[in-house]
Motif scaffolding. Structure first.
Motif: not given
Length: 122
Positions: A55-56, A59-61, A64, A68
């Protein structure tokens, strides 16, 4: 000679030895075999850690939100299994203590039986 006292002594001795041996053997087996739930909880925890890292990384994809959601689901599953592990471990410990107490009680009973059967008839 000795009558019922001798019979009672032998009964206490034999029953006490059986309780002692059974309690101690059960306690040994109880300590050697940990609850299986905890291994499963560890596996789910490792899955949850991997999902959090994924999940980290996401991020920004566009993935995401999905990553998450998967991480939250894995964390919740891990938490539930962890609770189950702690409950199983405490139950395991209670059985261990009960088996030790049974073994101790059996030993005391065997000692009493040993001396009761040796008391001479009046």
């Amino acid at each position: 000679k000795g009558g019922c006292r001798k019979l009672l002594g032998w009964a206490l001795l034999v029953l006490g030895l059986l309780m002692f041996l059974g309690g101690i053997a059960g306690a040994v087996v109880n300590r050697v075999m940990p609850p299986g739930v905890c291994q499963t909880a560890d596996d789910y925890y490792a899955d949850a850690e991997k999902a959090v890292k994924d999940a980290e990384a996401a991020k920004g994809t566009p993935q995401q939100a999905q990553a998450e959601a998967k991480a939250k689901e894995k964390l919740e599953t891990s938490r539930i299994w962890s609770i189950g592990c702690s409950e199983a471990a405490s139950t395991h410990l209670i059985f261990f203590a009960a088996l030790l107490a049974t073994g101790f009680f059996g030993l005391v009973m065997a000692v009493i039986g040993f001396f009761v059967r040796r008391v001479p008839a009046a």
